[in-house]
Structures are given as structure tokens and as C-alpha cells.
Design a protein around this motif. Structure first.
Motif, PDB file in Angstrom:
ATOM      1  N   UNK A  88      58.562  27.233  26.849  1.00  0.00           N
ATOM      2  CA  UNK A  88      57.315  27.292  26.083  1.00  0.00           C
ATOM      3  C   UNK A  88      56.202  28.003  26.832  1.00  0.00           C
ATOM      4  N   UNK A  89      56.034  27.705  28.117  1.00  0.00           N
ATOM      5  CA  UNK A  89      54.985  28.368  28.899  1.00  0.00           C
ATOM      6  C   UNK A  89      55.289  29.846  29.088  1.00  0.00           C
ATOM      7  N   UNK A  90      56.582  30.213  29.205  1.00  0.00           N
ATOM      8  CA  UNK A  90      56.940  31.627  29.320  1.00  0.00           C
ATOM      9  C   UNK A  90      56.586  32.385  28.038  1.00  0.00           C
ATOM     10  N   UNK A  91      56.859  31.755  26.883  1.00  0.00           N
ATOM     11  CA  UNK A  91      56.486  32.397  25.618  1.00  0.00           C
ATOM     12  C   UNK A  91      54.968  32.544  25.509  1.00  0.00           C
ATOM     13  N   UNK A  92      54.242  31.530  25.927  1.00  0.00           N
ATOM     14  CA  UNK A  92      52.774  31.586  25.925  1.00  0.00           C
ATOM     15  C   UNK A  92      52.286  32.718  26.818  1.00  0.00           C
ATOM     16  N   UNK A  93      52.878  32.854  27.996  1.00  0.00           N
ATOM     17  CA  UNK A  93      52.479  33.912  28.924  1.00  0.00           C
ATOM     18  C   UNK A  93      52.784  35.299  28.366  1.00  0.00           C
ATOM     19  N   UNK A  94      53.929  35.449  27.722  1.00  0.00           N
ATOM     20  CA  UNK A  94      54.285  36.743  27.138  1.00  0.00           C
ATOM     21  C   UNK A  94      53.282  37.130  26.053  1.00  0.00           C
ATOM     22  N   UNK A  95      52.879  36.178  25.223  1.00  0.00           N
ATOM     23  CA  UNK A  95      51.903  36.469  24.160  1.00  0.00           C
ATOM     24  C   UNK A  95      50.560  36.879  24.763  1.00  0.00           C
ATOM     25  N   UNK A  96      50.123  36.193  25.827  1.00  0.00           N
ATOM     26  CA  UNK A  96      48.850  36.547  26.456  1.00  0.00           C
ATOM     27  C   UNK A  96      48.916  37.942  27.082  1.00  0.00           C
ATOM     28  N   UNK A  97      50.020  38.270  27.735  1.00  0.00           N
ATOM     29  CA  UNK A  97      50.146  39.600  28.349  1.00  0.00           C
ATOM     30  C   UNK A  97      50.172  40.686  27.274  1.00  0.00           C
ATOM     31  N   UNK A  98      50.935  40.445  26.200  1.00  0.00           N
ATOM     32  CA  UNK A  98      50.982  41.430  25.112  1.00  0.00           C
ATOM     33  C   UNK A  98      49.606  41.613  24.484  1.00  0.00           C
ATOM     34  N   UNK A  99      48.868  40.520  24.292  1.00  0.00           N
ATOM     35  CA  UNK A  99      47.525  40.628  23.718  1.00  0.00           C
ATOM     36  C   UNK A  99      46.598  41.418  24.634  1.00  0.00           C
ATOM     37  N   UNK A 100      46.705  41.219  25.945  1.00  0.00           N
ATOM     38  CA  UNK A 100      45.860  41.958  26.882  1.00  0.00           C
ATOM     39  C   UNK A 100      46.168  43.449  26.848  1.00  0.00           C
ATOM     40  N   UNK A 101      47.457  43.801  26.803  1.00  0.00           N
ATOM     41  CA  UNK A 101      47.840  45.212  26.769  1.00  0.00           C
ATOM     42  C   UNK A 101      47.383  45.876  25.472  1.00  0.00           C
ATOM     43  N   UNK A 102      47.598  45.190  24.352  1.00  0.00           N
ATOM     44  CA  UNK A 102      47.218  45.762  23.057  1.00  0.00           C
ATOM     45  C   UNK A 102      45.709  45.897  22.949  1.00  0.00           C
ATOM     46  N   UNK A 103      44.963  44.884  23.383  1.00  0.00           N
ATOM     47  CA  UNK A 103      43.505  44.945  23.315  1.00  0.00           C
ATOM     48  C   UNK A 103      42.952  46.056  24.202  1.00  0.00           C
ATOM     49  N   UNK A 104      43.563  46.253  25.377  1.00  0.00           N
ATOM     50  CA  UNK A 104      43.121  47.339  26.256  1.00  0.00           C
ATOM     51  C   UNK A 104      43.372  48.701  25.618  1.00  0.00           C
ATOM     52  N   UNK A 105      44.536  48.845  24.996  1.00  0.00           N
ATOM     53  CA  UNK A 105      44.850  50.106  24.329  1.00  0.00           C
ATOM     54  C   UNK A 105      43.872  50.387  23.193  1.00  0.00           C
ATOM     55  N   UNK A 106      43.545  49.352  22.425  1.00  0.00           N
ATOM     56  CA  UNK A 106      42.590  49.530  21.321  1.00  0.00           C
ATOM     57  C   UNK A 106      41.200  49.887  21.844  1.00  0.00           C
ATOM     58  N   UNK A 107      40.772  49.262  22.936  1.00  0.00           N
ATOM     59  CA  UNK A 107      39.452  49.549  23.501  1.00  0.00           C
ATOM     60  C   UNK A 107      39.352  51.000  23.963  1.00  0.00           C
ATOM     61  N   UNK A 108      40.401  51.491  24.596  1.00  0.00           N
ATOM     62  CA  UNK A 108      40.396  52.896  25.018  1.00  0.00           C
ATOM     63  C   UNK A 108      40.349  53.829  23.818  1.00  0.00           C
ATOM     64  N   UNK A 109      41.094  53.493  22.785  1.00  0.00           N
ATOM     65  CA  UNK A 109      41.097  54.340  21.583  1.00  0.00           C
ATOM     66  C   UNK A 109      39.725  54.326  20.919  1.00  0.00           C
ATOM     67  N   UNK A 110      39.085  53.146  20.857  1.00  0.00           N
ATOM     68  CA  UNK A 110      37.772  53.049  20.219  1.00  0.00           C
ATOM     69  C   UNK A 110      36.724  53.846  20.987  1.00  0.00           C
ATOM     70  N   UNK A 111      36.814  53.876  22.315  1.00  0.00           N
ATOM     71  CA  UNK A 111      35.862  54.666  23.095  1.00  0.00           C
ATOM     72  C   UNK A 111      36.112  56.165  22.972  1.00  0.00           C
ATOM     73  N   UNK A 112      37.365  56.550  22.787  1.00  0.00           N
ATOM     74  CA  UNK A 112      37.699  57.968  22.730  1.00  0.00           C
ATOM     75  C   UNK A 112      37.431  58.586  21.359  1.00  0.00           C
ATOM     76  N   UNK A 113      37.422  57.783  20.303  1.00  0.00           N
ATOM     77  CA  UNK A 113      37.245  58.296  18.946  1.00  0.00           C
ATOM     78  C   UNK A 113      35.980  57.691  18.346  1.00  0.00           C
TER      79      UNK A 113
END
Length: 368
Positions: A88-113
Motif C-alpha cells: 500500500x505504501x509503495x502504491x502511495x509513493x508511486x502515485x506521489x512521484x507520478x503526480x510530481x513528474x506530471x505537474x512539473x511537466x505541465x508547469x514547464x509547458x504553461x511557462x513556455x506557451x
């Protein structure tokens, strides 16, 4: 004495190692975040420190619990519990890491466009992708937890054998849910509607606030929330005022008397718009679009950069024009006439030379 020290060393050592590694990792992330301000990745990864420490502690205890020799009669149950916590904690950690990566990608895209429409489209897609990833990780984690029980592993073959029948039954029973899920994916990647778009649905004007795989929330101008299934937007027509460019043209109507000063109204409209910050300066116009026996219909066209500003321009023009007409040209407002009507010129004499009575000798009135 050894029977008491061994579990204390095993459990205490696992907890201390977990706290030390967690603290060191958090310090490294803080330094990386302070050194690189352009990306929010390191700060977002810090949100996963709680599941990260749970994974470390559960893994250490699961690997060393056999050496503690504590509650040996319940050793199998405790080991399975630690395994469930680890999954359960591993699944929780995977979701948090995926959310951090996706949010970072979106932030870079929003600044570039700088195009708001493209940014809203990517934001909608990112949120739906994160929901899909979270759902997949949770399902896999639950399946892994169930497989830790011997009875579930034995039943796996029978479950797979009946998967076809269960799939058909589930598809029929959850037809509406599945259709909404597919509609949500179609909305996300078909660019039909995006978070932040201004829409008119069933006569309600509002802004799209949230999009999930099954429902969509519209926030109206009076702060109400309308929740609708996403399949509505793939099966019925709706107005999307933010589609394409956000620039809009608005219309204001007045019903006035035939004596209304149209040319003076054009000049007044120009003065009102010049003092209205919401007008984008692209275009304006005022024309008479219709006439009835009692009134004329005057239409003003105004422009603005988006739906919010066009609303402001319309209400400003409507209010100030009515105020100006009441103060300067009250005769131009619609009214009921009870005075004598303007009659045609005097009639011509008849053939025998006798003059007919003048029309003004016949008092007439008209009501409008």
C-alpha cells in the motif's frame, strides 16, 4: 535478556534507519529545490516523504522481523500485515512521484506557451491522465494484496476462467459508467471542452471547473455548481464561448420610439466604450435592425478579449445608454401616444367643384 534485546534492536534499528534515511533524503531535496528554482519537481517530491518512510520501515521490518522472534505464534500474520503495508505504501509513493513528474511537466509547458486555450487543454489532459494512472496503480496494488492470501491464489484459475462471463455481465451492468469513462477520454484528447472554458449548458452560463472520467462540474456566475455526466457533452450540443480564440462580440438591444436620435446614440456609444476598460478597441457599431408600428429596435455591437469582459461591456453600455436617454432624450423611450396623430395633406376638390372637408377638421387619435 537476549529475548528482550533482540526485538528492541530489530524494531528500534528499523525505525532509526528509516528516520535517518528519510531526513537525509528530505535535506537533499530541499537543497536541490533551493538550487534550482525553475523547476518545482524537488519541492513536489517532498510530498512523498511520508509514503517513502513507510516503504523503508515496512521493508526493513519485513526483512528482519524473523530475527526478532517476537510473538512467534503470530509470525505469519504479522509478516503478511507488513507485506500489505509495504504494498500500500509503495502504491502511495508511486502515485506521489507520478503526480510530481506530471505537474512539473505541465508547469514547464504553461511557462513556455502563452496561449491560454492550449494551456487549458493540456491541463485537462494532465488531470485525466493522473486519474487514470492513480486508478491503475490502486487496482494493481489491491490485486497484489489479494494475491498474498493463499486462498486467493488458489481461486485465481477459476477467476480467470470466468473472466469472460464476468466481463459481459459487468459491461451490461455498468454500461452508463463505461460510456462516461470513454466520453471523458474523448473530451480530454478530442479537445471538445477544457478546464476554464466558458460554456452554456441547458441555458446555464458558467465556467468548467473540474473534469473527471465520469462527470464534469460547471461553476455558474452565481457560484452554483452544476455536475453533469461527461457523456452529455459528447451526445448533445452545447455552447463553448472559449473555443478557438477567446475574443468575443456582444450585442445590446434597445426598443425605442421612432423619434430616437440614432446618430447621437452612435456618438454616445463611442464615448461610453472609450471609458470602458473592458472594451478591447477592435470594433463597435449601432444600427436600427427592426421597426414595428410603435417602436424601433436598435442594436449595438461591441467587442472584448474574452467572455468575462464582453459581459462587462454589455451591461455597461446598456446601463449608461439608458441613463443618457432618460436624461437627454426622454422622448426617445417607448411610450403610449394619446395626442392627435399627424394627418395627410388636404384632399383635392371633387369633380363638381365642391371641396371636401379638411382632414384636420376630423380629430383623430391613435393609441400605441
Amino acid at each position: 535478556m537476549e529475548n528482550l534485546l533482540r526485538p528492541v534492536i530489530v524494531i528500534g534499528g528499523s525505525v532509526l534507519i528509516t528516520l535517518a534515511v528519510g531526513w537525509a533524503t528530505d535535506r537533499l531535496l530541499c537543497k536541490a529545490d533551493a538550487r534550482d528554482h525553475d523547476t518545482p519537481l524537488w519541492g513536489l517530491l517532498r510530498r512523498g516523504r511520508v509514503p517513502y518512510q513507510l516503504v523503508l520501515c515496512a521493508a526493513l521490518l519485513r526483512g528482519s522481523y524473523d530475527q526478532a522472534k517476537l510473538l512467534e505464534r503470530h509470525q505469519a500474520g504479522i509478516g503478511r500485515t507488513l507485506t500489505l503495508v509495504l504494498i500500500g505504501s509503495a502504491a502511495w509513493l508511486v502515485i506521489r512521484i507520478a503526480a510530481a513528474v506530471v505537474e512539473t511537466t505541465y508547469s514547464r509547458y504553461a511557462r513556455a506557451h502563452r496561449d491560454p486555450a492550449r494551456v487549458r487543454r493540456v491541463r485537462t489532459q494532465v488531470e485525466l491522465i493522473m486519474r487514470v494512472v492513480s486508478a491503475i496503480v490502486i487496482v494493481v496494488a489491491i490485486a497484489a494484496m489479494l494475491l498474498t492470501f493463499p486462498a486467493m491464489r488458489a481461486a485465481g484459475a477459476s477467476l480467470l476462467a470466468s473472466a469472460g462471463i464476468l466481463g459481459i455481465v459487468a459491461g451490461v451492468a455498468a454500461q452508463s459508467t463505461l460510456s462516461n469513462m470513454f466520453a471523458g477520454l474523448q473530451i480530454a484528447f478530442g479537445d471538445m471542452v477544457r478546464i476554464g472554458d466558458t460554456v452554456v449548458v441547458d441555458g446555464e452560463w458558467g465556467t468548467v471547473e473540474e473534469i473527471t472520467l465520469t462527470f464534469l462540474t460547471v461553476r455558474t456566475w452565481d457560484e452554483r455548481r452544476i455536475t453533469m455526466p461527461v457523456s452529455y457533452f459528447t451526445s448533445k450540443p452545447f455552447e463553448n464561448w472559449s473555443r478557438g480564440t477567446p475574443q468575443m462580440t456582444g450585442i445590446v438591444y434597445w426598443h425605442l420610439d421612432h423619434s430616437a436620435p440614432v446618430e447621437a446614440m452612435r456618438e454616445k456609444l463611442r464615448d461610453i466604450l472609450r471609458q470602458c476598460p473592458a472594451w478591447d478597441g477592435r470594433a463597435y457599431g449601432l444600427v436600427v435592425t427592426d421597426s414595428t408600428p410603435t417602436t424601433i429596435q436598435v442594436r449595438a455591437l461591441v467587442t472584448a478579449k474574452d467572455a468575462d469582459d464582453i459581459w462587462t461591456v454589455r451591461v455597461t453600455v446598456r446601463e449608461q445608454m439608458i441613463t443618457w436617454l432618460m436624461a437627454e432624450h426622454a422622448y426617445a423611450l417607448p411610450r403610449v401616444n394619446t395626442s392627435e396623430a399627424v394627418l395627410p395633406p388636404q384632399r383635392l376638390p371633387s369633380r363638381d367643384g365642391a371641396s371636401l372637408r379638411k382632414d384636420h377638421d376630423l380629430p383623430r387619435t391613435r393609441r400605441s
